[in-house]
Design a protein around this motif. Structure first.
Motif, short mmCIF file in Angstrom:
data_model
loop_
_atom_site.label_atom_id
_atom_site.label_comp_id
_atom_site.label_asym_id
_atom_site.label_seq_id
_atom_site.Cartn_x
_atom_site.Cartn_y
_atom_site.Cartn_z
N MET A 1 -33.97 -12.69 43.26
CA MET A 1 -35.25 -13.17 43.77
C MET A 1 -35.32 -12.97 45.29
N GLN A 2 -34.24 -13.30 45.98
CA GLN A 2 -34.25 -13.17 47.44
C GLN A 2 -34.45 -11.71 47.84
N LEU A 3 -33.80 -10.79 47.13
CA LEU A 3 -33.96 -9.37 47.43
C LEU A 3 -35.41 -8.94 47.22
N MET A 4 -36.04 -9.43 46.16
CA MET A 4 -37.42 -9.06 45.86
C MET A 4 -38.37 -9.54 46.96
N ILE A 5 -38.13 -10.75 47.45
CA ILE A 5 -38.99 -11.31 48.51
C ILE A 5 -38.84 -10.52 49.80
N ILE A 6 -37.60 -10.20 50.17
CA ILE A 6 -37.36 -9.46 51.40
C ILE A 6 -37.91 -8.04 51.29
N LEU A 7 -37.66 -7.39 50.14
CA LEU A 7 -38.18 -6.06 49.91
C LEU A 7 -39.69 -6.02 50.05
N ASP A 8 -40.34 -7.03 49.48
CA ASP A 8 -41.79 -7.07 49.46
C ASP A 8 -42.36 -7.04 50.88
N GLY A 64 -41.41 -20.96 41.11
CA GLY A 64 -41.69 -20.04 42.21
C GLY A 64 -41.56 -18.59 41.80
N LEU A 65 -40.55 -18.29 41.01
CA LEU A 65 -40.34 -16.92 40.54
C LEU A 65 -41.51 -16.45 39.67
N ALA A 66 -41.99 -17.34 38.79
CA ALA A 66 -43.12 -17.00 37.93
C ALA A 66 -44.40 -16.78 38.75
N VAL A 67 -44.66 -17.66 39.72
CA VAL A 67 -45.87 -17.53 40.55
C VAL A 67 -45.81 -16.25 41.37
N PHE A 68 -44.66 -15.95 41.95
CA PHE A 68 -44.53 -14.75 42.77
C PHE A 68 -44.76 -13.49 41.94
N ALA A 159 -39.82 -10.27 36.18
CA ALA A 159 -39.69 -10.66 34.77
C ALA A 159 -38.22 -10.68 34.36
N ALA A 160 -37.47 -9.65 34.78
CA ALA A 160 -36.04 -9.62 34.45
C ALA A 160 -35.29 -10.76 35.11
N ALA A 161 -35.61 -11.04 36.38
CA ALA A 161 -34.96 -12.14 37.10
C ALA A 161 -35.28 -13.48 36.44
N ARG A 167 -31.57 -18.10 31.40
CA ARG A 167 -30.34 -18.06 30.59
C ARG A 167 -29.11 -18.52 31.35
N LEU A 168 -29.03 -18.19 32.64
CA LEU A 168 -27.77 -18.37 33.37
C LEU A 168 -27.70 -19.61 34.25
#
Length: 464
Positions: A1-8, A64-68, A159-161, A167-168
């Motif tokens: 998630m952190q990588l996705m936010i920074i990448l964005d 937060g992950l779902a909203v993003f 979606a994968a995250a 699960r984890l």
């Protein structure tokens, strides 16, 4: 998630010209593609961190992950400026919810100092590396697939995250809304932080007068002052002021503000130096930055944890800050006809070494200064410090560079040399930020771990 936010963040920066052309943004309104996200993100971090303590960090992270992810889909499908800006605001909300609790989750999942240092190293690498990777990915996606994929790329990743997180991640119970559901405090701090960020980002726009910036700053201070007064008198405060009794937590967050002010400003100005002085293309600029995150990855993943175990968190932090300051001062000497291998590459390696040491260490100091029940709040506070530092650093350093360049141009200086001299002065100022952080870090005295923590940790991994 952190990588996705920074990448964005960096992918969108590269895509801005294409977005403006296709959706018909005016030059003034285009800035809100970035500002809408920043205001929501920075304004909600503290509230989101406290929600993690109250209702459970896992719940807040998943929300937060779902909203993003959904907001990214909205942005990618936007057909006009209004919907894109609304989607970016929603992305900021989702990013705040998820990011605010990440550090607290790391601390709870990895309580042993050595493992925690390694986990913080991964976090630092992802945060720093994602920005440079985003510059390259943004160029590739925008040139080959269109600007919309700067946002749509987040949908399958998110979606994968989300599936993996469900699960984890272990279930976590919060302390209950009744322990800190301070609605008035939440409104005051969210409005105060949002107004402060708005004042900073608006100050860079030509249409904003100094008087307007001053008024916004005063409003922000009044709102934040009201929040502090509320927390001092509320029966169940959202932000118990006792958290600031920890000199370690307070000092570490001051260092975070200063380091991120220097680091974010460095990235922005160095990209301009490469493109406008050395005449690199956008793709070349992204590739040129890669040695930095590679160095951060090597240092933070394989060296930082061992050094923390042997030398202590504070010593590692001081060493990292010193290296950072040296790198910025060297970059301030980069000439007009500079050579990347000689004048830029060594600095990027030094910056990567300094960041790889300093960021995990200062985050560990900040988080270990809070009680377990306040882990989410401390995480949100640390993320707020990061965003505040980035926003202030960018505004200050960009203004310093632009003002000095304008002064030189008025005196008849060569345009390229005037640009270089403006950037050089800003790099020296950013080194001053780091040196101020070094001075604060020298005053920090890390708290001794509790007897239970000492028994749980291996002797070689004790934090000094």
């Amino acid at each position: 998630m952190q990588l996705m936010i920074i990448l964005d963040g960096t992918i969108v920066t590269v895509a801005l010209p294409a977005i403006q052309q296709e959706l018909g943004f005016s030059p003034a309104s285009l800035a809100w593609v970035v500002n809408a996200y920043l205001i929501a993100f920075a304004g909600l971090l503290l509230l989101a961190g406290r929600l993690g303590d109250l209702v459970g960090a896992r719940r807040v992270f998943l929300a937060g992950l779902a909203v993003f992810t959904l907001a990214s889909l909205v942005c990618g499908l936007a057909a006009g400026p209004e919907l894109l800006i609304a989607g970016r605001f929603a992305q900021g909300v989702g990013a705040a919810l998820a990011s605010a609790v990440v550090l607290g989750m790391i601390v709870s999942l990895y309580p042993e100092p050595g493992a925690q240092a390694r986990a913080m190293g991964v976090y630092s690498f992802v945060s720093a590396g994602g920005a440079s990777i985003g510059l390259v990915a943004g160029g590739v996606l925008t040139e080959n697939l269109g600007w919309a994929w700067a946002f749509l790329i987040n949908v399958p990743i998110g979606a994968a995250a989300l599936l993996l997180a469900v699960r984890l991640l272990p279930a976590q119970r919060g302390i209950g809304l009744g322990q800190g559901a301070d609605v008035l405090g939440a409104v005051l701090v969210t409005l105060g932080l949002s107004t402060a960020v708005y004042a900073i980002v608006a100050s860079a726009e030509p249409a904003t007068t100094p008087r307007q910036t001053l008024v916004l700053g005063v409003v922000a201070l009044v709102l934040l002052g009201g929040f502090v007064a509320r927390q001092a008198t509320a029966a169940r405060p959202m932000l118990p002021l006792r958290i600031f009794r920890s000199a370690q937590l307070s000092g570490a967050n001051v260092v975070v503000v200063l380091v991120f002010a220097a680091g974010f400003g460095f990235q922005f100005l160095n990209a301009l130096y490469l493109q406008r002085v050395l005449e690199f293309s956008a793709m070349q600029t992204g590739l040129a930055f890669l040695p930095g995150p590679v160095t951060i990855g090597v240092v933070s993943l394989f060296l930082a944890a061992r050094l923390v175990a042997r030398l202590g968190t504070r010593t590692v932090l001081l060493a990292g800050l010193a290296v950072l300051a040296v790198g910025l001062l060297l970059l301030g000497r980069a000439p007009v006809g500079g050579s990347y291998p000689v004048d830029v590459l060594p600095v990027l390696v030094l910056m990567g070494l300094g960041m790889g040491l300093a960021i995990p260490a200062v985050i560990m100091l900040a988080m270990s200064g809070a009680r377990p029940a306040d882990a989410g709040l401390a995480s949100g506070l640390n993320n707020t410090a990061q965003q505040a530092g980035a926003a202030v650093g960018l505004a200050v350093l960009a203004t310093v560079a632009a003002s000095h360049t304008a002064t030189l141009l008025d005196g008849g200086a060569d345009p390229v040399r005037a640009l270089r001299d403006g950037y050089s002065l800003a790099f020296v100022v950013s080194a001053g930020f780091v040196l101020a952080g070094l001075a604060v870090a020298l005053l920090i005295r890390p708290q001794q771990p509790s007897p239970a923590a000492e028994q749980a940790a291996e002797p070689v991994l004790a934090v000094h």
